[in-house]
Design a protein around this motif. Sequence first.
Motif, PDB file in Angstrom:
ATOM      1  N   SER A 515      19.662   1.594   8.945  1.00 39.99           N
ATOM      2  CA  SER A 515      20.736   1.797   9.445  1.00 39.99           C
ATOM      3  C   SER A 515      21.435   3.462   8.919  1.00 39.99           C
ATOM      4  CB  SER A 515      21.770   0.925   9.047  1.00 39.99           C
ATOM      5  OG  SER A 515      21.328  -0.492   9.393  1.00 39.99           O
ATOM      6  N   CYS A 516      20.985   3.641   7.837  1.00 40.29           N
ATOM      7  CA  CYS A 516      21.481   4.837   7.403  1.00 40.29           C
ATOM      8  C   CYS A 516      20.770   6.169   8.451  1.00 40.29           C
ATOM      9  CB  CYS A 516      21.278   5.130   6.047  1.00 40.29           C
ATOM     10  SG  CYS A 516      22.211   4.067   4.967  1.00 40.29           S
ATOM     11  N   PHE A 517      19.508   5.870   8.343  1.00 38.91           N
ATOM     12  CA  PHE A 517      18.725   7.011   9.271  1.00 38.91           C
ATOM     13  C   PHE A 517      19.046   7.127  10.450  1.00 38.91           C
ATOM     14  CE2 PHE A 517      16.165   7.125   5.195  1.00 38.91           C
ATOM     15  CZ  PHE A 517      15.505   8.401   5.101  1.00 38.91           C
ATOM     16  N   TYR A 518      19.079   5.885  11.155  1.00 38.44           N
ATOM     17  CA  TYR A 518      19.381   5.830  12.649  1.00 38.44           C
ATOM     18  C   TYR A 518      20.736   6.444  12.812  1.00 38.44           C
ATOM     19  CZ  TYR A 518      15.083   3.136  13.369  1.00 38.44           C
ATOM     20  OH  TYR A 518      13.682   2.973  13.318  1.00 38.44           O
ATOM     21  N   GLU A 519      21.633   6.182  12.111  1.00 38.18           N
ATOM     22  CA  GLU A 519      23.220   6.685  12.180  1.00 38.18           C
ATOM     23  C   GLU A 519      22.925   8.192  12.098  1.00 38.18           C
ATOM     24  OE1 GLU A 519      27.037   6.919  12.932  1.00 38.18           O
ATOM     25  OE2 GLU A 519      25.877   5.409  13.350  1.00 38.18           O
ATOM     26  N   ALA A 520      22.289   8.703  11.126  1.00 37.05           N
ATOM     27  CA  ALA A 520      22.235  10.183  10.976  1.00 37.05           C
ATOM     28  C   ALA A 520      21.688  10.622  12.332  1.00 37.05           C
ATOM     29  CB  ALA A 520      21.528  10.445   9.721  1.00 37.05           C
ATOM     30  N   PHE A 524      24.680  12.575  13.761  1.00 41.91           N
ATOM     31  CA  PHE A 524      24.753  13.616  12.725  1.00 41.91           C
ATOM     32  C   PHE A 524      23.526  14.505  12.891  1.00 41.91           C
ATOM     33  CE2 PHE A 524      27.680  10.384  11.289  1.00 41.91           C
ATOM     34  CZ  PHE A 524      28.753  11.136  10.589  1.00 41.91           C
ATOM     35  N   GLU A 525      23.125  14.475  14.034  1.00 40.40           N
ATOM     36  CA  GLU A 525      22.020  15.753  14.340  1.00 40.40           C
ATOM     37  C   GLU A 525      20.784  15.415  13.532  1.00 40.40           C
ATOM     38  OE1 GLU A 525      24.495  19.147  14.260  1.00 40.40           O
ATOM     39  OE2 GLU A 525      24.721  19.136  16.404  1.00 40.40           O
ATOM     40  N   GLY A 526      20.494  14.235  12.942  1.00 43.36           N
ATOM     41  CA  GLY A 526      19.366  14.353  11.987  1.00 43.36           C
ATOM     42  C   GLY A 526      19.665  14.746  10.634  1.00 43.36           C
ATOM     43  N   TYR A 527      20.903  15.194  10.267  1.00 42.10           N
ATOM     44  CA  TYR A 527      21.185  15.231   8.886  1.00 42.10           C
ATOM     45  C   TYR A 527      22.023  14.199   8.190  1.00 42.10           C
ATOM     46  CZ  TYR A 527      20.457  20.444  10.136  1.00 42.10           C
ATOM     47  OH  TYR A 527      20.027  21.370  10.649  1.00 42.10           O
ATOM     48  N   SER A 646      19.818  21.853  -3.838  1.00 43.74           N
ATOM     49  CA  SER A 646      19.674  23.188  -4.024  1.00 43.74           C
ATOM     50  C   SER A 646      20.494  23.850  -3.030  1.00 43.74           C
ATOM     51  CB  SER A 646      18.531  23.767  -4.477  1.00 43.74           C
ATOM     52  OG  SER A 646      17.790  23.758  -3.035  1.00 43.74           O
ATOM     53  N   ALA A 647      21.336  24.788  -3.249  1.00 43.68           N
ATOM     54  CA  ALA A 647      22.094  25.661  -2.265  1.00 43.68           C
ATOM     55  C   ALA A 647      21.072  25.804  -1.021  1.00 43.68           C
ATOM     56  CB  ALA A 647      22.634  27.140  -3.238  1.00 43.68           C
ATOM     57  N   GLY A 648      20.147  26.176  -1.351  1.00 42.76           N
ATOM     58  CA  GLY A 648      19.375  26.563  -0.027  1.00 42.76           C
ATOM     59  C   GLY A 648      19.150  25.407   1.087  1.00 42.76           C
ATOM     60  N   GLU A 649      19.066  24.139   0.321  1.00 42.52           N
ATOM     61  CA  GLU A 649      18.718  22.787   1.131  1.00 42.52           C
ATOM     62  C   GLU A 649      20.084  22.582   1.941  1.00 42.52           C
ATOM     63  OE1 GLU A 649      17.464  20.551  -2.246  1.00 42.52           O
ATOM     64  OE2 GLU A 649      15.381  20.611  -1.565  1.00 42.52           O
ATOM     65  N   ILE A 650      21.201  23.014   1.578  1.00 40.87           N
ATOM     66  CA  ILE A 650      22.427  22.405   2.181  1.00 40.87           C
ATOM     67  C   ILE A 650      22.937  23.584   3.318  1.00 40.87           C
ATOM     68  CG2 ILE A 650      24.954  22.124   1.586  1.00 40.87           C
ATOM     69  CD1 ILE A 650      24.346  21.587  -1.297  1.00 40.87           C
ATOM     70  N   THR A 651      22.920  22.851   4.492  1.00 40.08           N
ATOM     71  CA  THR A 651      23.656  23.497   5.636  1.00 40.08           C
ATOM     72  C   THR A 651      24.938  23.120   6.286  1.00 40.08           C
ATOM     73  OG1 THR A 651      21.094  24.123   6.209  1.00 40.08           O
ATOM     74  CG2 THR A 651      23.007  24.513   8.001  1.00 40.08           C
ATOM     75  N   GLU A 652      26.019  23.832   5.875  1.00 38.38           N
ATOM     76  CA  GLU A 652      27.178  23.377   6.346  1.00 38.38           C
ATOM     77  C   GLU A 652      27.626  21.888   5.993  1.00 38.38           C
ATOM     78  OE1 GLU A 652      27.153  23.510  10.837  1.00 38.38           O
ATOM     79  OE2 GLU A 652      26.984  25.764  10.553  1.00 38.38           O
ATOM     80  N   GLY A 653      27.384  21.735   4.534  1.00 35.01           N
ATOM     81  CA  GLY A 653      27.837  20.257   4.155  1.00 35.01           C
ATOM     82  C   GLY A 653      26.782  19.259   4.414  1.00 35.01           C
ATOM     83  N   ARG A 654      25.671  19.604   4.867  1.00 35.28           N
ATOM     84  CA  ARG A 654      24.780  18.567   5.375  1.00 35.28           C
ATOM     85  C   ARG A 654      23.327  18.840   4.877  1.00 35.28           C
ATOM     86  NH1 ARG A 654      24.615  19.296  11.615  1.00 35.28           N
ATOM     87  NH2 ARG A 654      24.016  21.278  12.023  1.00 35.28           N
ATOM     88  N   ILE A 657      17.129  15.719   7.111  1.00 35.70           N
ATOM     89  CA  ILE A 657      15.955  14.746   6.619  1.00 35.70           C
ATOM     90  C   ILE A 657      15.164  14.525   7.867  1.00 35.70           C
ATOM     91  CG2 ILE A 657      17.653  13.272   4.994  1.00 35.70           C
ATOM     92  CD1 ILE A 657      18.418  11.409   7.585  1.00 35.70           C
ATOM     93  N   ARG A 658      13.905  13.750   7.726  1.00 35.38           N
ATOM     94  CA  ARG A 658      12.973  13.478   8.563  1.00 35.38           C
ATOM     95  C   ARG A 658      13.207  12.481   9.628  1.00 35.38           C
ATOM     96  NH1 ARG A 658       7.451  11.772   5.868  1.00 35.38           N
ATOM     97  NH2 ARG A 658       7.037  11.860   8.289  1.00 35.38           N
ATOM     98  N   GLU A 659      12.744  12.682  10.825  1.00 38.33           N
ATOM     99  CA  GLU A 659      13.375  11.721  11.984  1.00 38.33           C
ATOM    100  C   GLU A 659      12.286  10.261  11.644  1.00 38.33           C
ATOM    101  OE1 GLU A 659      13.333  11.193  16.696  1.00 38.33           O
ATOM    102  OE2 GLU A 659      12.863  13.303  15.795  1.00 38.33           O
ATOM    103  N   LEU A 660      13.099   9.528  11.831  1.00 37.69           N
ATOM    104  CA  LEU A 660      12.575   8.123  11.625  1.00 37.69           C
ATOM    105  C   LEU A 660      12.325   7.502  12.922  1.00 37.69           C
ATOM    106  CD1 LEU A 660      12.272   6.344   9.210  1.00 37.69           C
ATOM    107  CD2 LEU A 660      14.346   4.747   9.828  1.00 37.69           C
TER     108      LEU A 660
END
Length: 675
Positions: A515-520, A524-527, A646-654, A657-660
């Motif tokens: 549910s979490c992955f599919y909602e993202a 939420f554009e896969g984020y 880490s700071a480099g992994e965060i893009t605009e507060g998100r 994640i991999r596509e399920l």
Amino acid sequence: MATSPSNIERPSWPKRAVVTAGMPYGNKPLHFGHIAGVFVPADAFARFLRDRIGAANVRFISGTDCFGSPINEGYRKLVEAGEFDGTIEEYVRKNHEAQKATLDSYNVSLSIYEGSGLGYAKCVHQLISEKFIEKLHENGHLRKRATLQFYDAEAGTFLNGRQVVGRCPVQGCKSEHGYADECDLGHSYAPEDLIAPKSSLTGTTPEMRPVENWYFDLPAFGGFLRDHVARLEADPEVRAIVPKTIKEFLVPPVVYIKNDERAAYEQIASDLPAHELREPEKGKQSFEIEFADIEARDAAREVLTRAGIRFRTGKTLVPFRITGNIEWGVKAPVIEGLEGLTVWCWPESLWAPMSFTMAVNDQMGLPRGSWRDWWCSEDSEVYQFIGQDNLYFYGVAQPALIEALRPGDILAPGETDHPIRQTNLVANYHILFGDKKASSSGAVKPPTADALLEHYTVEQLRAHFLALGLDQKSVGFKPKPYLATEEELADSRVADPVLKEGALLTNVFNRLARSCFYEAQKNFEGYLPLGAVSPAVLDKVNEVLRVYDATMHRVELHTIMSIMDEFIRWANKYWSDGIRAVEKGGDDAMRRQVLVDSFFLLRVATLLMHPVVPAGAEKICDYLSFEFDDFFSWNYDFESFDELCSAGEITEGRHRIRELPPRFDFFEKHPSQYK
């Protein structure tokens, strides 16, 4: 009054830890009892410790017990039947490799699984065995004893261990599987006391001939063991069966004589060493005679035997055999000119975990002395997972052997500031097959661990085994494919008890993660959205972390499963209620908050289920795009998902994640379970 979870004090964990899982004999594959009763519980605890205190600080130790009469007998029978034509070492290696493959298939994450007589570990174990025995002798705790041993005149050979079969002579024991000097229920006795002995080689009644061997003076440590058991009884985290079993052996030596032998006893009573006669209690078939020490009891045994009086001995501290003359074994050091001996398999299996710790540290390039960081340091602990049948060896003999090394240790000359520490025994009761105790050498044959994988997934079995509560009592394992009637097998309404915990995985936990992955992916554009977690969710997580941590400290693994069942269902309901409210009229901010909270709950559930179902948990981590070492660590504040990024992994507060894929399962059912 029960302690409120919010008031539970966080336990103190050691800096380093050793976890051991016993040593299966190298004469057969692993049956379900090996896996369910010892290896899976030990693996779950070792995995938790790696997450809790760091993987580099944990050694998970086991290996094949390569020596002992069960192995000699198994090898002899196969060779005589023409079913094996290699050496005994090749026979053991074949079984060892099969055991290791089974452990790998159950995701048992051992730091080392070698053999006491195989490979590099063999060399280390030979050295440690020599040094351990020499230190016992140096400290004055070994006695050379001439004892009687079974001899098969027809075969022309001395008999060891399971080459002799009879009935256990220990009072109250019902075992029909008594061997040379111990029965299958863990009772030790003098060989000459075995009832109705028969040679397994020829079927004849063996003779008794004298042999010289080294024995550890276990009775001399009675005072130490009484103090030791008092400390165990005062520790609320020690399982009650541990001190209870040890205390059974801390009693004066007693001989039990049938009431109908009373007249014969009275005729020779004056010839016996000083003793106290106790009349039988009402309904009892035997009276008792108690002696001051084991020497007096043994002298009495000779008198009673000459008089033809039947008797049984009671549990007590007896000299613990260190050496024997079986050819296939660890070579014993030559002491006081006594040559050609090998080490009895039980004592060398007690110090084998030390040998394996040294071996794995050697293989990692660490200094030889680094084993003391795990076995001697005051900021380290050793947790030994065992079955209740072995409590005499681990709970009585082992503590005394460790104490007998003081003030030195195995390899250090003279005294040492930090001798080997006593271990923590995690003793499980029997796991039954249905309602019967199963044994691969008994009438009720249990399924092999490999055979179970034809009906269940590894993670279904791991979750079920941990939920059984073997720390509380003996529990039946009741797999429907093996124990149901034909009618029950055909009736889908008859539930399989083994799948109860699996349903939590394949239904509820899967649903939460998907549910979490599919909602993202959908909104939420896969984020994964980041941000502050709702106070109610934080309160729930903090409560669960505290209770889980304290429960693991007590090693109550069945309670862990109860905690996680409630928490995962709570998290799934939180998601369902939240997203339903959003769909009924919530705004984008509300939708985002529900997903922030639900992903956070998923993170915590995945961390806490990692020791139980590691493959599925690591699959979730992989799709969340985090490194395992970071994700499966308790070294965080658990306030939000942001702390993992880490700071480099965060893009605009998100966080990306991999596509399920569609209809994806993190926890799958076994193919046989689909209609």
